[in-house]
Design a protein around this motif. Structure first.
Motif, PDB file in Angstrom:
ATOM      1  N   ASN A  22     -78.440 -25.438 -32.116  1.00 44.03           N
ATOM      2  CA  ASN A  22     -77.048 -25.883 -32.128  1.00 44.03           C
ATOM      3  C   ASN A  22     -76.759 -27.044 -31.184  1.00 44.03           C
ATOM      4  OD1 ASN A  22     -77.163 -24.681 -29.643  1.00 44.03           O
ATOM      5  ND2 ASN A  22     -75.710 -23.026 -30.112  1.00 44.03           N
ATOM      6  N   GLU A  23     -77.781 -27.719 -30.735  1.00 41.34           N
ATOM      7  CA  GLU A  23     -77.575 -28.806 -29.775  1.00 41.34           C
ATOM      8  C   GLU A  23     -77.560 -30.181 -30.434  1.00 41.34           C
ATOM      9  OE1 GLU A  23     -80.581 -28.460 -26.836  1.00 41.34           O
ATOM     10  OE2 GLU A  23     -79.805 -26.570 -26.001  1.00 41.34           O
ATOM     11  N   ASN A  24     -78.043 -30.293 -31.660  1.00 40.09           N
ATOM     12  CA  ASN A  24     -78.184 -31.614 -32.301  1.00 40.09           C
ATOM     13  C   ASN A  24     -77.141 -31.884 -33.367  1.00 40.09           C
ATOM     14  OD1 ASN A  24     -80.596 -32.192 -30.806  1.00 40.09           O
ATOM     15  ND2 ASN A  24     -81.708 -30.808 -32.174  1.00 40.09           N
ATOM     16  N   GLY A  25     -76.082 -31.108 -33.373  1.00 40.10           N
ATOM     17  CA  GLY A  25     -75.045 -31.308 -34.367  1.00 40.10           C
ATOM     18  C   GLY A  25     -75.103 -30.256 -35.457  1.00 40.10           C
ATOM     19  N   PHE A  26     -73.982 -30.065 -36.129  1.00 40.36           N
ATOM     20  CA  PHE A  26     -73.853 -28.996 -37.105  1.00 40.36           C
ATOM     21  C   PHE A  26     -74.816 -29.149 -38.281  1.00 40.36           C
ATOM     22  CE2 PHE A  26     -71.541 -27.387 -40.938  1.00 40.36           C
ATOM     23  CZ  PHE A  26     -71.687 -26.038 -40.663  1.00 40.36           C
ATOM     24  N   LEU A  27     -74.825 -30.325 -38.902  1.00 44.68           N
ATOM     25  CA  LEU A  27     -75.647 -30.506 -40.098  1.00 44.68           C
ATOM     26  C   LEU A  27     -77.131 -30.432 -39.771  1.00 44.68           C
ATOM     27  CD1 LEU A  27     -74.511 -30.721 -42.888  1.00 44.68           C
ATOM     28  CD2 LEU A  27     -74.946 -33.173 -42.872  1.00 44.68           C
ATOM     29  N   ASN A  28     -77.527 -30.954 -38.614  1.00 48.18           N
ATOM     30  CA  ASN A  28     -78.927 -30.856 -38.201  1.00 48.18           C
ATOM     31  C   ASN A  28     -79.324 -29.394 -37.970  1.00 48.18           C
ATOM     32  OD1 ASN A  28     -79.659 -33.581 -38.280  1.00 48.18           O
ATOM     33  ND2 ASN A  28     -78.813 -33.962 -36.237  1.00 48.18           N
ATOM     34  N   PHE A  38     -81.562 -32.363 -46.987  1.00 46.99           N
ATOM     35  CA  PHE A  38     -82.606 -32.962 -46.162  1.00 46.99           C
ATOM     36  C   PHE A  38     -82.486 -34.481 -46.115  1.00 46.99           C
ATOM     37  CE2 PHE A  38     -85.356 -29.083 -47.467  1.00 46.99           C
ATOM     38  CZ  PHE A  38     -84.719 -28.306 -46.497  1.00 46.99           C
ATOM     39  N   ASN A  39     -81.989 -35.072 -47.193  1.00 39.67           N
ATOM     40  CA  ASN A  39     -81.791 -36.531 -47.236  1.00 39.67           C
ATOM     41  C   ASN A  39     -80.458 -36.960 -46.631  1.00 39.67           C
ATOM     42  OD1 ASN A  39     -84.270 -36.946 -48.528  1.00 39.67           O
ATOM     43  ND2 ASN A  39     -83.359 -36.641 -50.561  1.00 39.67           N
ATOM     44  N   LYS A  40     -79.669 -35.975 -46.189  1.00 34.59           N
ATOM     45  CA  LYS A  40     -78.350 -36.226 -45.595  1.00 34.59           C
ATOM     46  C   LYS A  40     -77.480 -37.088 -46.503  1.00 34.59           C
ATOM     47  CE  LYS A  40     -79.753 -35.573 -40.798  1.00 34.59           C
ATOM     48  NZ  LYS A  40     -79.784 -36.108 -39.419  1.00 34.59           N
ATOM     49  N   ALA A  41     -77.310 -36.615 -47.721  1.00 33.83           N
ATOM     50  CA  ALA A  41     -76.489 -37.329 -48.703  1.00 33.83           C
ATOM     51  C   ALA A  41     -75.080 -37.521 -48.159  1.00 33.83           C
ATOM     52  CB  ALA A  41     -76.445 -36.540 -50.009  1.00 33.83           C
ATOM     53  N   SER A  42     -74.516 -38.680 -48.410  1.00 32.18           N
ATOM     54  CA  SER A  42     -73.172 -38.993 -47.921  1.00 32.18           C
ATOM     55  C   SER A  42     -72.117 -38.257 -48.737  1.00 32.18           C
ATOM     56  CB  SER A  42     -72.919 -40.494 -48.001  1.00 32.18           C
ATOM     57  OG  SER A  42     -72.822 -40.891 -49.360  1.00 32.18           O
ATOM     58  N   ILE A  43     -70.909 -38.248 -48.231  1.00 34.99           N
ATOM     59  CA  ILE A  43     -69.794 -37.624 -48.945  1.00 34.99           C
ATOM     60  C   ILE A  43     -69.594 -38.314 -50.286  1.00 34.99           C
ATOM     61  CG2 ILE A  43     -67.274 -37.327 -48.924  1.00 34.99           C
ATOM     62  CD1 ILE A  43     -67.489 -36.806 -45.925  1.00 34.99           C
ATOM     63  N   THR A  44     -69.706 -39.625 -50.288  1.00 33.02           N
ATOM     64  CA  THR A  44     -69.523 -40.382 -51.541  1.00 33.02           C
ATOM     65  C   THR A  44     -70.551 -39.964 -52.580  1.00 33.02           C
ATOM     66  OG1 THR A  44     -68.670 -42.267 -50.272  1.00 33.02           O
ATOM     67  CG2 THR A  44     -69.353 -42.693 -52.539  1.00 33.02           C
ATOM     68  N   GLN A  45     -71.806 -39.829 -52.161  1.00 29.46           N
ATOM     69  CA  GLN A  45     -72.865 -39.417 -53.093  1.00 29.46           C
ATOM     70  C   GLN A  45     -72.592 -38.011 -53.636  1.00 29.46           C
ATOM     71  OE1 GLN A  45     -76.119 -39.999 -50.345  1.00 29.46           O
ATOM     72  NE2 GLN A  45     -76.846 -41.820 -51.444  1.00 29.46           N
ATOM     73  N   LEU A  46     -72.144 -37.127 -52.779  1.00 30.27           N
ATOM     74  CA  LEU A  46     -71.867 -35.759 -53.208  1.00 30.27           C
ATOM     75  C   LEU A  46     -70.661 -35.701 -54.139  1.00 30.27           C
ATOM     76  CD1 LEU A  46     -72.464 -33.937 -49.792  1.00 30.27           C
ATOM     77  CD2 LEU A  46     -74.023 -34.041 -51.746  1.00 30.27           C
ATOM     78  N   LEU A  47     -69.651 -36.532 -53.873  1.00 32.46           N
ATOM     79  CA  LEU A  47     -68.475 -36.568 -54.742  1.00 32.46           C
ATOM     80  C   LEU A  47     -68.815 -37.122 -56.118  1.00 32.46           C
ATOM     81  CD1 LEU A  47     -65.708 -37.739 -52.230  1.00 32.46           C
ATOM     82  CD2 LEU A  47     -65.803 -35.536 -53.415  1.00 32.46           C
ATOM     83  N   PRO A  67     -71.431 -29.580 -30.785  1.00 34.58           N
ATOM     84  CA  PRO A  67     -71.177 -30.842 -31.498  1.00 34.58           C
ATOM     85  C   PRO A  67     -70.977 -30.620 -32.996  1.00 34.58           C
ATOM     86  CG  PRO A  67     -73.493 -30.671 -30.862  1.00 34.58           C
ATOM     87  CD  PRO A  67     -72.773 -29.535 -30.204  1.00 34.58           C
ATOM     88  N   ILE A  68     -69.853 -31.074 -33.514  1.00 32.61           N
ATOM     89  CA  ILE A  68     -69.547 -30.940 -34.936  1.00 32.61           C
ATOM     90  C   ILE A  68     -68.538 -32.011 -35.303  1.00 32.61           C
ATOM     91  CG2 ILE A  68     -67.681 -29.271 -34.576  1.00 32.61           C
ATOM     92  CD1 ILE A  68     -68.588 -27.910 -37.215  1.00 32.61           C
ATOM     93  N   THR A  69     -68.632 -32.525 -36.513  1.00 32.99           N
ATOM     94  CA  THR A  69     -67.672 -33.521 -36.983  1.00 32.99           C
ATOM     95  C   THR A  69     -67.020 -33.021 -38.267  1.00 32.99           C
ATOM     96  OG1 THR A  69     -69.253 -34.730 -38.353  1.00 32.99           O
ATOM     97  CG2 THR A  69     -69.089 -35.380 -36.019  1.00 32.99           C
ATOM     98  N   PHE A  70     -65.846 -33.559 -38.533  1.00 35.79           N
ATOM     99  CA  PHE A  70     -65.141 -33.207 -39.758  1.00 35.79           C
ATOM    100  C   PHE A  70     -65.948 -33.675 -40.972  1.00 35.79           C
ATOM    101  CE2 PHE A  70     -61.760 -34.102 -42.948  1.00 35.79           C
ATOM    102  CZ  PHE A  70     -61.348 -32.794 -43.132  1.00 35.79           C
ATOM    103  N   GLU A  71     -66.629 -34.804 -40.839  1.00 33.57           N
ATOM    104  CA  GLU A  71     -67.460 -35.320 -41.927  1.00 33.57           C
ATOM    105  C   GLU A  71     -68.553 -34.327 -42.289  1.00 33.57           C
ATOM    106  OE1 GLU A  71     -70.336 -39.198 -42.908  1.00 33.57           O
ATOM    107  OE2 GLU A  71     -69.380 -38.989 -40.947  1.00 33.57           O
ATOM    108  N   GLU A  72     -69.172 -33.695 -41.268  1.00 31.84           N
ATOM    109  CA  GLU A  72     -70.213 -32.700 -41.524  1.00 31.84           C
ATOM    110  C   GLU A  72     -69.657 -31.488 -42.256  1.00 31.84           C
ATOM    111  OE1 GLU A  72     -73.502 -33.072 -37.998  1.00 31.84           O
ATOM    112  OE2 GLU A  72     -71.517 -32.336 -37.400  1.00 31.84           O
ATOM    113  N   LEU A  73     -68.452 -31.086 -41.896  1.00 33.89           N
ATOM    114  CA  LEU A  73     -67.825 -29.964 -42.580  1.00 33.89           C
ATOM    115  C   LEU A  73     -67.661 -30.261 -44.070  1.00 33.89           C
ATOM    116  CD1 LEU A  73     -66.144 -27.338 -42.884  1.00 33.89           C
ATOM    117  CD2 LEU A  73     -64.153 -28.654 -42.132  1.00 33.89           C
ATOM    118  N   VAL A  74     -67.155 -31.452 -44.382  1.00 36.59           N
ATOM    119  CA  VAL A  74     -66.937 -31.820 -45.791  1.00 36.59           C
ATOM    120  C   VAL A  74     -68.263 -31.882 -46.535  1.00 36.59           C
ATOM    121  CG1 VAL A  74     -66.070 -33.608 -47.343  1.00 36.59           C
ATOM    122  CG2 VAL A  74     -64.807 -33.061 -45.255  1.00 36.59           C
TER     123      VAL A  74
END
Length: 829
Positions: free
Chosen positions: A156-162, A186-195, A238-245
């Motif tokens: 839990n030290e490197n951010g939520f998505l990690n 694993f490729n950390k797809a962006s929100i745009t790609q997922l949408l 560490p967590i961001t709203f972007e990671e939540l979405v």
């Protein structure tokens, strides 16, 4: 896969989205705020109509409630006529009055939010919320946990998505089942790609994200708040709203892939994009006109009562040689306490101010691992006050030991201490008492505690200066004294009285303490301010600046527990022999005033008979604070409705029914209005924020409030939810607002209208509150007592409609009803 999408700026959309989400801090920093802050740039009634249409919020009382209040004469008919005449013209009074009183309207809420995402059910017969929310909330709660869980979330030290990626790679059973989703993760797809996968049509992306995040606004708002203010968590995660979405979109794709084997199309291909426009202009609806007229009539029935009293009351001359003076918080709960003190001792003089007392700092108690902020939430202090080492430790209870959660010790403790705990619980039903689990204001600072307040050697801890220099203390005391108008005629003792509360089994405990101290008791601030005001070198500087504090005057810190109506004094050993004798006499005055205050408060409590002796009532009020089964230890700011900014002579003879914030201010000391600008800049977000959170939690307790306390579970020490995996509940529970009348705060200011206009215009953020009428502003001319109301950015003279009531004995009046009492002129003041 297409990766470029120039028409959709995900960062801009996320910023826009977070602006509309609840902005509530974790429980430890619970601070009141305007629930609809995102609409504050709009005029109040226009904003309420938009919030209702877009998000489905109830923003007014229902027509039935308004009409019922009119029938009970809580809304005055002459005031209603005045409001209709002012808004619709005198010739239209009867036609609009008929609409308000008799016409039927469809009050059902048809919101735009959620409409697009609802098509998953319609087109695919799948409930994505039911399929994803339970897992989403559990993962978030586990990751952000602040001490409930025995085991921490892995990686839990490197951010939520990690952390999710590490969990998915290393765990025997992962969160996701779809191979495609794992690759996207694993490729950390962006929100745009997922949408592109989920929605497909770019013009629907923003609407879809709003729908998605407002299906759980509590968790979404909490993540956005933590991202913007990481220090709001003691155990930083560490967590961001972007990671939540991103995570939620991945969960949705995984559910859809699992059910349909990737044989499904993006939702956007199933709907017509032109039918979904979340923020389009709203159409005129006569219902909102009717509700806004009712609201104004409801408010002015109270405002007019207040302004009539202000206009007719004869100002009482404040004693030039007071027996003692007291600085209290501007908090509405201190309104009646101050009144009772002044009734008992006619020579006592009280003042009101924000109870951080102009000293902003972090506090580190003995043995404390973290620094606690003791100043308004928006302020970032540069100073640290440390408690010096002391031997006495706080009481502990063995069955709260961490090992009670383990298999072996948990079994042993449940079979031994478990029985004693059950017995204590049983006794608490019949005889509530203090325990280590009680959140008590007096525990915040021990009476014998010594603090490091003065900075002598430039000591720093974590880039924070330990203590204040002489010059810094002098600047803050000067600002404090001038802002409240206390620059001469000092009494032998000036009490600096902070406040806090006591409760047990209360998740919203921080909302009961001092809002100016970030939801904590203000005893430390009182002690720091008193030390500075007593310092000889500080007094020398103040004398050069025109404030001559006599050598025999001593400032004494104290703390008022607003739940139990008790008071504790600190540093009594500093008093000289003469002042010790005076303090003993004054302490008796405080005790009588506290008992009277408890009686006045008791009329709202169903379990207390207000006709009993004052001593019996006070004892029962104290017991409420310790009861595990009492969801209403006190009613906090319920019924708050106004704020007086002026000399005490303006309000001393008025009975305000504990509904008013009282901020002392002397226009004669501040001809330019510079101090007034600072005060009104605090009144808006602090008193106005409290008022509006109560307002919106009252009119829509399910969406804008927290519902009933009874089914609440604490989630990771962050927030509360219904059940074990529901959305976090922002706002206030029903037990805090059920007696509240939802009306906007009326600020009554004593000064010249042109000076007040200049003062509120200095800061655009402050001016927005008054210009858009999120709180109402009235000015009392200090020479003529003419009253002016601020409307459409101008001060317009106002002539009260009603005649002021006369009140002989407020304690006798308090025995007759649990409802709000009339504002009036006290004949015994």
């Amino acid at each position: 896969m297409k990766t470029q999408n120039v028409g959709f700026d995900e960062h801009k959309v996320l910023h826009h989205l977070t602006h509309y989400l609840p902005a509530q801090n974790p429980l430890k920093d619970f601070v009141h705020h305007n629930t609809l802050h995102a609409f504050q740039h709009k005029e109040f009634h226009e904003a309420l109509a938009k919030a209702n249409t877009i998000f489905g919020y109830k923003t007014y009382l229902s027509l039935v409630e308004f009409r019922s209040r009119f029938a009970k004469n809580e809304i005055k008919e002459n005031v209603l006529d005045y409001i209709i005449s002012k808004n619709k013209g005198i010739e239209n009074i009867e036609s609009w009055k008929h609409k308000l009183l008799h016409q039927s309207y469809d009050e059902s809420v048809q919101s735009r939010i959620g409409n697009l995402r609802a098509n998953w059910k319609k087109e695919y017969a799948i409930n994505l919320e039911k399929s994803t929310h339970s897992l989403l909330f559990r993962v978030l709660c586990s990751y952000l946990d602040q001490g409930i869980a025995m085991w921490t979330f892995p990686e839990n030290e490197n951010g939520f998505l990690n952390s999710i990626i590490a969990l998915e790679k290393n765990a025997a059973t992962g969160i996701f089942t779809s191979k495609r989703v794992k690759e996207l993760l694993f490729n950390k797809a962006s929100i745009t790609q997922l949408l592109e996968i989920v929605v497909g049509k770019e013009e629907l992306y923003e609407h879809y994200l709003f729908d998605q995040q407002f299906s759980h606004p509590g968790w979404s708002g909490m993540i956005a708040t933590i991202e913007s203010n990481p220090s709001s968590l003691l155990d930083s995660k560490p967590i961001t709203f972007e990671e939540l979405v991103q995570f939620e979109l991945l969960l949705e794709i995984d559910v859809l892939d699992k059910k349909f084997n990737s044989n499904w199309s993006p939702l956007g291909l199933k709907v017509r994009a032109e039918e979904y426009h979340l923020f389009d202009a709203i159409k005129y609806n006569e219902l909102f006109d009717v509700l806004s007229l009712w609201q104004q009539a409801f408010e002015f029935s109270f405002y007019d009562e207040v302004l009539s009293g202000v206009k007719e009351v004869n100002e009482i001359t404040i004693a030039e040689k007071p027996s003692f003076q007291g600085m209290f918080c501007m908090d509405d709960r201190e309104c009646s306490f101050r009144r009772h003190i002044e009734h008992i001792d006619k020579q006592a003089v009280t003042f009101g101010t924000a109870a951080f007392f102009n000293f902003e700092f972090y506090f580190q108690p003995v043995g404390g691992k973290f620094h606690t902020k003791l100043c308004p939430a928006p302020v970032t202090p540069k100073y640290l006050i440390k408690e010096e080492h002391r031997k006495k430790k706080q009481a502990k209870d063995l069955h709260y030991h961490k090992q009670s959660h383990s298999l072996l010790f948990g079994c042993i403790i449940s079979q031994t201490l478990g029985f004693s705990s059950a017995f204590k619980l049983f006794l608490n039903i019949f005889k509530p008492s203090m325990s280590p689990a009680t959140t008590a204001s007096f525990k915040h600072l021990h009476k014998k505690s010594k603090l490091v307040i003065e900075n002598n050697n430039n000591e720093k801890v974590d880039d924070l200066q330990v203590g204040f220099t002489i010059e810094e203390m002098a600047n803050r005391i000067e600002g404090l004294l001038k802002s409240i108008g206390l620059v001469q005629n000092f009494a032998p003792i000036v009490y600096v009285v902070g406040h806090g509360a006591t409760s047990v089994n209360n998740t919203h405990y921080a909302g009961y303490d001092c809002g100016a101290c970030c939801g904590r008791p203000s005893s430390v601030n009182a002690k720091v301010a008193s030390y500075a005001a007593n310092h000889p070198s500080v007094r020398d500087i103040l004398k050069e600046r025109g404030i001559n504090i006599p050598a025999e005057t001593q400032f004494l810190p104290a703390l008022h527990d607003t739940t139990r109506d008790e008071i504790a004094f600190y540093d009594e050993d500093i008093l000289n022999d003469v002042n010790k004798k005076l303090h003993h006499e004054n302490a008796i005055t405080f005790e009588i005033a506290l008992a009277n205050n408890a009686k006045e408060r008791s009329r709202r409590f169903d379990t207390i008979d207000s006709t009993e002796t004052i001593e019996k009532i006070h004892e029962n009020v104290k017991k409420r604070a310790f009861s595990l089964f009492e969801p209403r230890p006190e009613l906090n700011h319920a019924t708050n409705a106004m704020c007086v900014v002026g000399r005490r002579s303006l309000s001393k003879q008025l009975f305000l029914d504990r509904r008013s914030f009282l901020n002392s201010y002397d226009y004669q000391i501040d001809a330019s209005g510079d101090y007034l600008a600072v005060i009104l800049g605090q009144v808006a977000p602090v008193a106005g924020g409290i008022n509006l959170e109560y307002y919106f939690s009252r009119v829509d307790n399910q969406k804008l409030g927290a519902g009933s306390k009874l089914p609440h579970n604490v989630m990771g020490l962050i927030g509360v939810a219904n059940g074990i995996d529901g959305d976090l509940r922002p706002g206030l529970p029903s037990q805090m607002i059920e007696v509240h009348d939802p009306i906007r705060l009326l600020a009554v200011v004593e000064h010249y209208p042109e000076v007040v206009k200049k003062a509120i215009s200095k800061n655009p953020a402050t001016y927005e509150w008054y210009k858009n009428e999120w709180l109402r502003l009235a000015v009392v001319h200090p020479e003529t007592k003419q009253i002016f109301v601020f409307e459409q950015e101008e001060f317009i003279e106002y002539h009260p409609i009603q005649k002021a009531s006369l009140i002989e004995n407020e304690l006798a009046l308090a025995e007759k009803t649990k409802e709000n009492l009339p504002v009036g002129i006290l004949t015994n003041a």
